[in-house]
Design a protein around this motif. Sequence first.
Motif, PDB file in Angstrom:
ATOM      1  N   LEU A   1      39.497  48.156  45.412  1.00  0.00           N
ATOM      2  CA  LEU A   1      38.845  49.082  44.717  1.00  0.00           C
ATOM      3  C   LEU A   1      40.286  50.191  44.235  1.00  0.00           C
ATOM      4  N   ALA A   2      40.980  50.487  45.318  1.00  0.00           N
ATOM      5  CA  ALA A   2      41.984  51.317  45.001  1.00  0.00           C
ATOM      6  C   ALA A   2      42.949  50.751  43.977  1.00  0.00           C
ATOM      7  N   VAL A   3      43.251  49.425  44.222  1.00  0.00           N
ATOM      8  CA  VAL A   3      44.130  48.840  43.277  1.00  0.00           C
ATOM      9  C   VAL A   3      43.445  48.644  41.758  1.00  0.00           C
ATOM     10  N   CYS A   4      42.323  48.270  41.524  1.00  0.00           N
ATOM     11  CA  CYS A   4      41.578  48.080  40.516  1.00  0.00           C
ATOM     12  C   CYS A   4      41.313  49.492  39.811  1.00  0.00           C
ATOM     13  N   GLY A   5      41.173  50.697  40.317  1.00  0.00           N
ATOM     14  CA  GLY A   5      41.127  51.668  39.987  1.00  0.00           C
ATOM     15  C   GLY A   5      42.237  52.603  39.431  1.00  0.00           C
ATOM     16  N   THR A   6      43.581  52.032  39.852  1.00  0.00           N
ATOM     17  CA  THR A   6      44.809  52.642  39.638  1.00  0.00           C
ATOM     18  C   THR A   6      45.657  51.955  38.801  1.00  0.00           C
ATOM     19  N   LYS A   7      45.604  50.664  38.538  1.00  0.00           N
ATOM     20  CA  LYS A   7      46.664  49.841  38.015  1.00  0.00           C
ATOM     21  C   LYS A   7      45.668  49.140  36.985  1.00  0.00           C
ATOM     22  N   SER A   8      46.502  49.012  35.802  1.00  0.00           N
ATOM     23  CA  SER A   8      46.016  48.469  34.699  1.00  0.00           C
ATOM     24  C   SER A   8      46.487  46.751  34.361  1.00  0.00           C
ATOM     25  N   LYS A   9      45.404  46.200  33.574  1.00  0.00           N
ATOM     26  CA  LYS A   9      45.833  44.689  33.669  1.00  0.00           C
ATOM     27  C   LYS A   9      46.966  44.621  32.746  1.00  0.00           C
ATOM     28  N   ARG A  10      47.185  45.714  31.836  1.00  0.00           N
ATOM     29  CA  ARG A  10      48.581  45.651  31.115  1.00  0.00           C
ATOM     30  C   ARG A  10      49.742  45.659  32.195  1.00  0.00           C
ATOM     31  N   GLU A  11      49.686  45.940  33.510  1.00  0.00           N
ATOM     32  CA  GLU A  11      50.849  45.757  34.265  1.00  0.00           C
ATOM     33  C   GLU A  11      50.605  44.776  35.242  1.00  0.00           C
ATOM     34  N   ILE A  12      49.405  44.475  35.949  1.00  0.00           N
ATOM     35  CA  ILE A  12      49.425  43.395  36.724  1.00  0.00           C
ATOM     36  C   ILE A  12      48.061  42.626  36.449  1.00  0.00           C
ATOM     37  N   ASP A  13      47.956  41.304  37.061  1.00  0.00           N
ATOM     38  CA  ASP A  13      46.829  40.602  37.246  1.00  0.00           C
ATOM     39  C   ASP A  13      46.017  40.890  38.455  1.00  0.00           C
ATOM     40  N   LYS A  14      44.898  41.672  38.252  1.00  0.00           N
ATOM     41  CA  LYS A  14      44.152  42.290  39.499  1.00  0.00           C
ATOM     42  C   LYS A  14      43.586  41.321  40.288  1.00  0.00           C
ATOM     43  N   PHE A  15      43.101  40.213  39.915  1.00  0.00           N
ATOM     44  CA  PHE A  15      42.375  39.136  40.357  1.00  0.00           C
ATOM     45  C   PHE A  15      43.433  38.477  41.284  1.00  0.00           C
ATOM     46  N   LYS A  16      44.594  38.178  41.119  1.00  0.00           N
ATOM     47  CA  LYS A  16      45.527  37.625  41.597  1.00  0.00           C
ATOM     48  C   LYS A  16      46.251  38.711  42.848  1.00  0.00           C
ATOM     49  N   GLU A  17      46.305  39.820  42.355  1.00  0.00           N
ATOM     50  CA  GLU A  17      46.993  40.918  43.190  1.00  0.00           C
ATOM     51  C   GLU A  17      45.837  41.134  44.359  1.00  0.00           C
ATOM     52  N   CYS A  18      44.727  41.107  44.298  1.00  0.00           N
ATOM     53  CA  CYS A  18      43.610  41.529  45.151  1.00  0.00           C
ATOM     54  C   CYS A  18      42.951  40.085  45.746  1.00  0.00           C
ATOM     55  N   ASN A  19      43.402  39.224  45.228  1.00  0.00           N
ATOM     56  CA  ASN A  19      42.568  37.911  45.921  1.00  0.00           C
ATOM     57  C   ASN A  19      41.139  37.981  45.398  1.00  0.00           C
ATOM     58  N   LEU A  20      40.798  38.277  44.136  1.00  0.00           N
ATOM     59  CA  LEU A  20      39.525  38.498  43.829  1.00  0.00           C
ATOM     60  C   LEU A  20      39.075  37.160  43.100  1.00  0.00           C
ATOM     61  N   THR A  21      37.732  36.628  43.179  1.00  0.00           N
ATOM     62  CA  THR A  21      37.369  35.417  42.571  1.00  0.00           C
ATOM     63  C   THR A  21      36.307  35.934  41.542  1.00  0.00           C
ATOM     64  N   ALA A  22      36.629  35.301  40.465  1.00  0.00           N
ATOM     65  CA  ALA A  22      35.675  35.505  39.246  1.00  0.00           C
ATOM     66  C   ALA A  22      34.820  34.282  39.213  1.00  0.00           C
ATOM     67  N   GLU A  23      33.614  34.691  39.477  1.00  0.00           N
ATOM     68  CA  GLU A  23      32.694  33.317  39.607  1.00  0.00           C
ATOM     69  C   GLU A  23      31.520  33.707  38.499  1.00  0.00           C
ATOM     70  N   LYS A  24      31.034  32.207  38.065  1.00  0.00           N
ATOM     71  CA  LYS A  24      30.254  32.174  36.882  1.00  0.00           C
ATOM     72  C   LYS A  24      28.667  33.096  37.520  1.00  0.00           C
ATOM     73  N   GLY A  25      28.334  33.894  36.564  1.00  0.00           N
ATOM     74  CA  GLY A  25      27.210  34.392  36.856  1.00  0.00           C
ATOM     75  C   GLY A  25      25.803  33.758  36.250  1.00  0.00           C
ATOM     76  N   LYS A  26      24.732  34.252  36.429  1.00  0.00           N
ATOM     77  CA  LYS A  26      23.470  33.591  35.882  1.00  0.00           C
ATOM     78  C   LYS A  26      23.220  33.639  34.498  1.00  0.00           C
ATOM     79  N   VAL A  27      23.389  34.459  33.722  1.00  0.00           N
ATOM     80  CA  VAL A  27      22.874  34.811  32.533  1.00  0.00           C
ATOM     81  C   VAL A  27      24.225  35.057  31.353  1.00  0.00           C
ATOM     82  N   VAL A  28      24.824  35.811  31.570  1.00  0.00           N
ATOM     83  CA  VAL A  28      26.134  36.213  30.781  1.00  0.00           C
ATOM     84  C   VAL A  28      27.361  35.453  31.078  1.00  0.00           C
TER      85      VAL A  28
END
Length: 168
Positions: free
Chosen positions: A85-112
């Motif tokens: 949360l600290a990284v994603c609140g202080t860094k911009s995608k313009r600077e870093i890939d937050k998913f890679k930097e924080c080991n976050l997984t983008a998973e398919k949701g149910k509707v959108v």
Amino acid sequence: MLKDIAYNEMSKEMLDQLKKGAFLTVKGDDEINTMTIGWGTIGFIWNKPIFMVAVRYSRYTYELLEKTNEFTVSVPILKDMKKELAVCGTKSKREIDKFKECNLTAEKGKVVDTPIIGECELHYECKIVYKQAMEPGMIDKDIRETKYSNNDFHVLYYGEIVASYIKE
């Protein structure tokens, strides 16, 4: 497993965690971004369950939100995600890939089409039904002086909650 819940079933847990941060994820064209939000609200407007989020003009997320009509909010309830949360609140995608930097997984949701953050337990999928730029002259003077001294105001996005669920 994703278990559907009423949009307000875990509102206390969501609001308690929101003070510490949650993830607002947006997909625009072929790119995905997530950012930390600490402000927002759940309510009932226009006979619809609504999640309202506030995004500053200076955020890369603002640029993506203007290209789409949806977003997701993923809330860590049990897992400590303070670092992410600290990284994603202080860094911009313009600077870093937050998913890679924080080991976050983008998973398919149910509707959108916009993904959820797989490491979180509570999720809201939203379709934008209204957006409003803040009118600086209408903001309480104390709030304006403390939160907007740099004139970087928010746009308020009202998303109809089209799916809410917990990850079990």
